[in-house]
Design an enzyme around this catalytic site. Structure first.
Site, PDB file in Angstrom:
ATOM      1  N   HIS A 196     -19.348  43.326   7.920  1.00 49.78           N
ATOM      2  CA  HIS A 196     -21.081  43.369   8.800  1.00 49.78           C
ATOM      3  C   HIS A 196     -21.626  42.455   8.248  1.00 49.78           C
ATOM      4  O   HIS A 196     -22.054  42.018   6.958  1.00 49.78           O
ATOM      5  CB  HIS A 196     -21.153  45.079   8.143  1.00 49.78           C
ATOM      6  CG  HIS A 196     -20.692  46.733   8.767  1.00 49.78           C
ATOM      7  ND1 HIS A 196     -20.723  47.058  10.164  1.00 49.78           N
ATOM      8  CD2 HIS A 196     -19.430  46.904   8.256  1.00 49.78           C
ATOM      9  CE1 HIS A 196     -20.260  47.662  10.078  1.00 49.78           C
ATOM     10  NE2 HIS A 196     -18.997  48.291   9.047  1.00 49.78           N
ATOM     11  N   CYS A 199      13.127  49.916   8.523  1.00 46.78           N
ATOM     12  CA  CYS A 199      12.930  49.212   7.796  1.00 46.78           C
ATOM     13  C   CYS A 199      13.128  50.064   6.470  1.00 46.78           C
ATOM     14  O   CYS A 199      13.258  50.044   6.000  1.00 46.78           O
ATOM     15  CB  CYS A 199      11.637  49.004   7.818  1.00 46.78           C
ATOM     16  SG  CYS A 199      10.262  49.044   7.951  1.00 46.78           S
ATOM     17  N   ILE A 214     -20.775  54.576  -1.785  1.00 45.17           N
ATOM     18  CA  ILE A 214     -20.854  53.488  -1.275  1.00 45.17           C
ATOM     19  C   ILE A 214     -19.604  54.283   0.387  1.00 45.17           C
ATOM     20  O   ILE A 214     -18.448  54.276   0.081  1.00 45.17           O
ATOM     21  CB  ILE A 214     -19.201  52.637  -2.356  1.00 45.17           C
ATOM     22  CG1 ILE A 214     -19.840  52.811  -3.562  1.00 45.17           C
ATOM     23  CG2 ILE A 214     -19.198  51.495  -1.324  1.00 45.17           C
ATOM     24  CD1 ILE A 214     -21.447  52.183  -4.199  1.00 45.17           C
ATOM     25  N   GLU A 215     -20.348  54.387   0.956  1.00 42.15           N
ATOM     26  CA  GLU A 215     -19.887  54.232   1.770  1.00 42.15           C
ATOM     27  C   GLU A 215     -20.564  53.280   2.678  1.00 42.15           C
ATOM     28  O   GLU A 215     -20.754  52.273   2.567  1.00 42.15           O
ATOM     29  CB  GLU A 215     -20.793  55.958   3.620  1.00 42.15           C
ATOM     30  CG  GLU A 215     -22.098  55.002   3.000  1.00 42.15           C
ATOM     31  CD  GLU A 215     -23.042  56.315   3.690  1.00 42.15           C
ATOM     32  OE1 GLU A 215     -21.874  57.092   4.585  1.00 42.15           O
ATOM     33  OE2 GLU A 215     -24.274  56.683   3.572  1.00 42.15           O
ATOM     34  N   SER A 250     -12.926  50.563   8.787  1.00 37.96           N
ATOM     35  CA  SER A 250     -12.886  49.752   9.755  1.00 37.96           C
ATOM     36  C   SER A 250     -12.730  48.489   9.699  1.00 37.96           C
ATOM     37  O   SER A 250     -12.004  47.586  10.371  1.00 37.96           O
ATOM     38  CB  SER A 250     -14.338  49.733  10.959  1.00 37.96           C
ATOM     39  OG  SER A 250     -14.330  51.040  11.230  1.00 37.96           O
ATOM     40  N   CYS A 270      11.185  43.840   8.359  1.00 40.88           N
ATOM     41  CA  CYS A 270      10.248  45.094   8.519  1.00 40.88           C
ATOM     42  C   CYS A 270      10.558  43.723  10.387  1.00 40.88           C
ATOM     43  O   CYS A 270       9.725  42.641  10.248  1.00 40.88           O
ATOM     44  CB  CYS A 270       9.209  44.701   8.836  1.00 40.88           C
ATOM     45  SG  CYS A 270       8.519  45.033   9.508  1.00 40.88           S
TER      46      CYS A 270
END
Lengths: 480, 425, 121
Positions: free
Chosen positions: A49, A441, A335-336, A45, A399
């Protein structure tokens, strides 16, 4: 004989490597993929946090607040995109209010600053597109958004500049205890090291279990996401979470630090640690649930969808530190989320533990500052003029959607740990990240990569070896 | 830098607009092209079939473009290549348009323009926008990207191909890939009809024994590094995949030909009012947007099926821009709305100022479904003034009607014209 | 008696036309809306022809390939053979639009010509 080997060049491995680089150790990072940031770190995401989620007293809670506090300074030092946009946990029913208050209390206990519960009026002033069903929200102004690639690549580059060796396309097969430490056997040869740090994400259990009798198990949990066009990047300003209820954890709706709108993730346990495929059910479920948070979710503006795997360890907390029955072997496992936020703090935490095991002196020549690739899209007219004066390639747009120039792509290729693949260029420059999704591109980027690396375009890959883009010349398949 | 007229885009629309403006007496004009050569996407459309209407012969894309490039050069029209327009704005005076562009030779520069013609063309809908689930390996290309690799660079993007979408680009690429040595295993089309020309279905698919499956879509993509297979399934009348109809097709390449989207980022920067159906600007009879002196033509306005129509429309835009610069395009508030009625998705133009109208006015439109033996009706307010029976109407074929100025004048103060399809006619 | 099915390409209507064949002889044409449909299937049966467009390699050019076409239509059955011949050809830059790349391709009497110019690199 090396002092330290780090397995895995995701955000955790790179953050650890960068902290290790401050000391006079001999450090090598082994990464099975063709680039850093190719696993869990590339598909998440991108949230920094605030720190109210984790149970007080856990490593997650401690490192989250610490990592959040470090991020701003680090983003200046290492020049990657980060913004404190604040987050809201949305409460949809009066009867859920106690749960919201509990979350607030937990945040306070964890040391999260400036937390507040917002009522209707203030909430709607802050987020006009929020759903009518929202009754209140927990507001955390310290939450932020970061570019996961930007952060990881910056950490890696800075580590590399300060003497850490990165071995990409190197897959660890076996780890064997030796008299002085470990022999790490890879498909590219053996590496002897006093210390091994296991930052292997969804594969961390495999390596841990090679050296320890106390087995651990990592379950990959898949999360699917949809990314929307920059046209709707300001649809919301804060990161909108949903208050977890009996119906599930909820999904988030957030602007990205680059100005897109992101919704996700789903959470499905999968068996295959490579199963990064999106599914029709997942995407549809995601959009249904995201639609709870905002009015008229602009689902027509989706430009891409993707899935990432999170490394969940059975204990529910991060597993960081020395492995009891394997001296010199350190885990940075499980490690989440909120791992991305925690990464800088994990780096420090791990290095403190290593120092206790193998003391070292600070290097005198450590360079903490790192300057990123110039960004024509964000530069003002004067900066653009100056860049073009320095190098006319900054005037050649490759691009068009994200306004990325040939100059930036050439820079990305020739940096320390430079891009060697189409995805490598994309993650360093954003070429191909826009609304046409590299339609225009990619042929040009392939040509530039081939030219700068002295390769034939047919040798250029999307990412790892085997992800070939071109299969030959025209009429190769016509029999003579 | 100051210019009377700046044309953004040197493809078929920009070239035809430039030529028309020059021939109408505008000497101080400049075409800005982002690519390294004039001609736009026609450069990579090396198949034949262009120009039947304009030149009454069958040309390939580069040949068709070549005619216009030659003419533009002969007329001494100024152009810049490898030049990207990055911003379009309006000066504080409310009249002068500010075109900001950059290239290697001149760096970043802003042109003060009296008039601007938008001719930026379109882009393809991507896999992401189509929400096709599955892995994200190498080997998934939009048809146009594949066309660029093959026709411009002589490189093959794959050996065994499935194509999703039976629009003309998809069909053309099925033949091109086949002739260059690839095996095209299937063309799948979501709709119950093809969006492409009959001729292309016969000559690009049937000639080579390539199957076309209507009402089918791709529901999964397999392969972690390179595409290894795609799963195709039949869809129901709501276009939802029908469980149990899945079929896995081994291939290394998926080409997508699922629609084109006008590239209006610059129009957006200026704040031009847009038509949500076409994703192009709303224009009046003079192909002028809601910003006086800013015109639009070609695929940036609405996606065309024939380049000949692009050239025609762009010629009109060039002439009208010239008239504007000469002060001949009077400003008026009295406009008649042109509305898309039943069965019609959109019209171009969407409003007409009768006093600025030429003797006749072409109104182009597309229908929303396939109709057989239906009538195209023209309504002035609530009065039907014309009804013309058509054997077949299809979304893939752009239609047109012609309005006469005399009729509109005779109708007096007309507030709206509606074009609709009557199936019972 | 043999039955062959065609889709007429004359207009958007795309009539499905059936032809009853007795050897070379056309016995009946059904399904067409207009005479153009009958003409089309007759030609498709007697002598189907196509314009072929493809690419030929270029040495020392600004582009590695040049687009080409048959200057007129050739028998449909010769398309593959034509492509095989083109595979073996390499031309030297510069190439001018209209240059003959292969004369009398596959004995059809039709030349293959360049459809764009390719400058020297």
């Amino acid at each position: 004989m090396r002092d330290i080997i780090v397995i895995g060049a995701g955000v955790t491995g790179c953050a650890i490597a960068r902290e290790l680089a401050r000391y006079d150790w001999n450090v090598t990072v082994l990464e099975r993929a063709s680039d850093v940031c190719e696993g869990t770190s590339k598909a998440n995401s991108g949230i920094v946090h605030a720190g109210y989620d984790a149970r007080p007293g856990t490593l997650k809670a401690k490192l989250n607040v610490a990592g959040n506090a470090m991020m701003e300074q680090l983003s200046k030092e290492l020049d990657f995109p980060f913004r404190r946009n604040g987050s809201l946990v949305l409460c949809f029913a009066k009867e859920d209010r106690p749960a919201l208050e509990k979350l607030y209390a937990r945040g306070i206990e964890n040391g999260v600053k400036k937390l507040r519960i917002l009522e209707q009026e203030e909430l709607r002033a802050l987020e006009p597109n929020i759903s009518d069903h929202v009754v209140a929200a927990l507001y955390a102004p310290t939450a932020g958004i970061v570019c996961p690639f930007g952060l990881t690549i910056a950490l890696a580059e800075n580590a590399a500049v300060n003497g850490v060796e990165f071995r990409l396309n190197t897959k660890v097969r076996e780890i064997v205890r030796t008299e002085n430490g470990y022999r790490v056997i890879t498909d590219q040869g053996d590496f002897e090291s006093r210390i091994v740090i296991n930052a292997a994400g969804v594969y961390a259990d495999r390596f841990h279990n090679m050296v320890s009798r106390n087995k651990i198990q990592i379950t990959p949990r898949k999360g699917e996401y949809c990314l929307m066009d920059k046209k709707v990047g300001d649809y919301v300003h804060s990161t909108l979470f949903q208050l977890p209820t009996a119906h599930g954890k909820g999904v988030l709706v957030t602007p990205t630090v680059h100005g897109n709108l992101l919704v996700g993730p789903t959470a499905v346990a999968v068996e295959d640690a490579e199963e990064t495929k999106t599914t029709a059910e997942g995407l549809s479920d995601l959009l249904t649930r995201a639609a709870l948070s905002v009015r008229n979710l602009p689902a027509k503006q989706i430009i891409t969808s993707f899935a990432g795997l999170r490394a969940t360890e059975a204990g529910g907390d991060f597993r960081i530190g020395p492995v009891e029955d394997a001296p010199g072997f350190f885990d940075a496992a499980g490690i989440e989320s909120p791992g991305l936020t925690c990464a800088p703090a994990i780096g420090k935490y791990v290095v403190d533990q290593i120092l206790a095991y193998l003391p070292a002196a600070l290097k005198t020549d450590f360079v903490a500052e790192r300057k990123g690739i110039p960004n024509m899209a964000l530069a003002d007219a004067k900066e653009r003029q100056e860049l073009i004066r320095r190098n006319p390639l900054y005037a050649n747009v490759v691009c068009r959607c994200e306004l990325v120039t040939e100059g930036e792509i050439v820079d990305a290729i020739h940096r320390p740990l430079g891009a060697t693949t189409l995805d490598g260029v994309k993650r360093r420059t954003r070429a191909g990240m826009g609304r046409c999704q590299a339609g225009f591109c990619s042929p040009k980027t392939v040509e530039i990569l081939a030219r700068e690396l002295g390769l034939d375009p047919a040798q250029i890959t999307k990412n790892d070896p085997g992800s070939t883009l071109l299969t030959g010349a025209v009429k190769d398949g016509i029999e003579d | 830098m100051k210019k009377d007229l700046v044309i953004i885009g040197g493809g078929p629309a920009g070239l035809a607009a430039g030529i028309a403006a020059k021939q109408a007496g505008i000497d101080d004009l400049l075409i800005l092209e982002r690519d390294g050569r004039l001609g736009g996407i026609l450069n990579q459309c090396i198949h034949n079939g262009f120009g039947l209407h304009t030149f009454h012969e069958e040309l390939t894309g580069p040949e068709y473009a070549g005619r216009y490039i030659e003419k533009a050069k002969e007329l001494g029209i100024a152009y810049r290549l490898n030049t990207m327009v990055i911003d379009l704005g309006m000066d504080a005076d409310g009249r002068t348009k500010l075109v900001t562009a950059m290239n290697r030779e001149e760096g970043l520069f802003t042109i003060e323009a009296g008039a601007v013609i938008l001719a930026m063309g379109c882009r393809e809908r991507s896999r992401g926008a189509l929400n096709i689930p599955g892995y994200r390996p190498a080997g998934i290309y939009s048809a146009g990207t594949a066309q660029c690799y093959v026709n411009m660079e002589g490189r093959m993007p794959g050996k065994e191909v499935v194509i999703l979408g039976s629009g003309d680009i998809g069909l053309i690429m099925a033949r091109r890939m086949t002739l260059e040595g690839a095996k095209v295993k299937l063309v799948a089309e979501l709709m119950p009809y093809s969006g492409g020309l009959k001729r292309n279905i016969v000559q690009c698919l049937d000639d080579f024994g390539i199957p076309l499956k209507l009402s089918h879509t791709v529901v999964d993509i397999k392969g972690k590094k390179r595409v290894e297979a795609v799963t195709v399934a039949q869809v129901d009348e709501h276009l939802k995949p029908i469980p149990g109809t899945e079929e896995e097709i081994v291939c290394d390449t998926l080409l997508l030909s699922c629609g084109l989207i006008p590239e209006n980022e610059l129009s957006g920067a200026l704040g031009v009012a847009m038509n949500p159906v076409t994703n192009g600007p709303l224009v009046n009879e003079s192909l002028e947007t809601d910003h006086a002196g800013v015109f639009a033509c070609g695929n940036v306005l609405h996606v065309h099926d024939l380049v000949d129509y692009v050239s025609g429309e762009a010629t009109e835009a060039g002439e009208r821009a010239a008239a504007f610069l000469r002060g001949e395009l009077s400003q008026t508030d009295k406009e008649t709305l042109v509305k898309a009625g039943a069965g019609v998705r959109y019209t171009v133009p969407s409003r007409i100022a009768v006093d600025r109208m030429k003797a006749t006015q072409v109104v182009r439109f597309r229908v929303g479904n396939v109709y057989r033996d239906a009538a195209v009706e023209v309504w002035f307010g609530d009065k039907r003034v014309n009804s013309r029976k058509k054997k077949v109407l299809a979304p893939g074929e752009m239609e047109q009607i012609i309005l006469k100025k005399a009729d509109l004048e005779a109708a007096g103060d007309l507030s709206e014209i509606t074009i609709s399809i009557n199936e019972q006619a | 008696m043999e039955k062959r099915e065609f889709v007429c390409i004359g207009c958007p209507l795309g009539c499905a036309i059936s032809v009853d064949l007795d050897g070379e002889q056309i016995r009946a044409i059904t399904g067409n809306t207009c005479p153009r449909g009958a003409d089309y299937v007759t030609k498709e049966i007697r002598d189907p022809r196509r314009i072929v467009t493809s690419l030929v390699r270029v040495a020392q050019g600004e582009l590695p390939v040049v687009s080409v076409k048959t200057a007129g239509d050739i028998p449909k059955g010769k398309i593959r053979e034509c492509i095989r011949v083109l595979k073996k050809i390499e031309v030297q830059a510069p190439v001018q639009m209209g240059d003959v790349v292969a004369a009398d391709i596959c004995g059809t009497g039709v030349d293959v010509i360049a459809t764009r110019s390719v400058e020297k690199e």
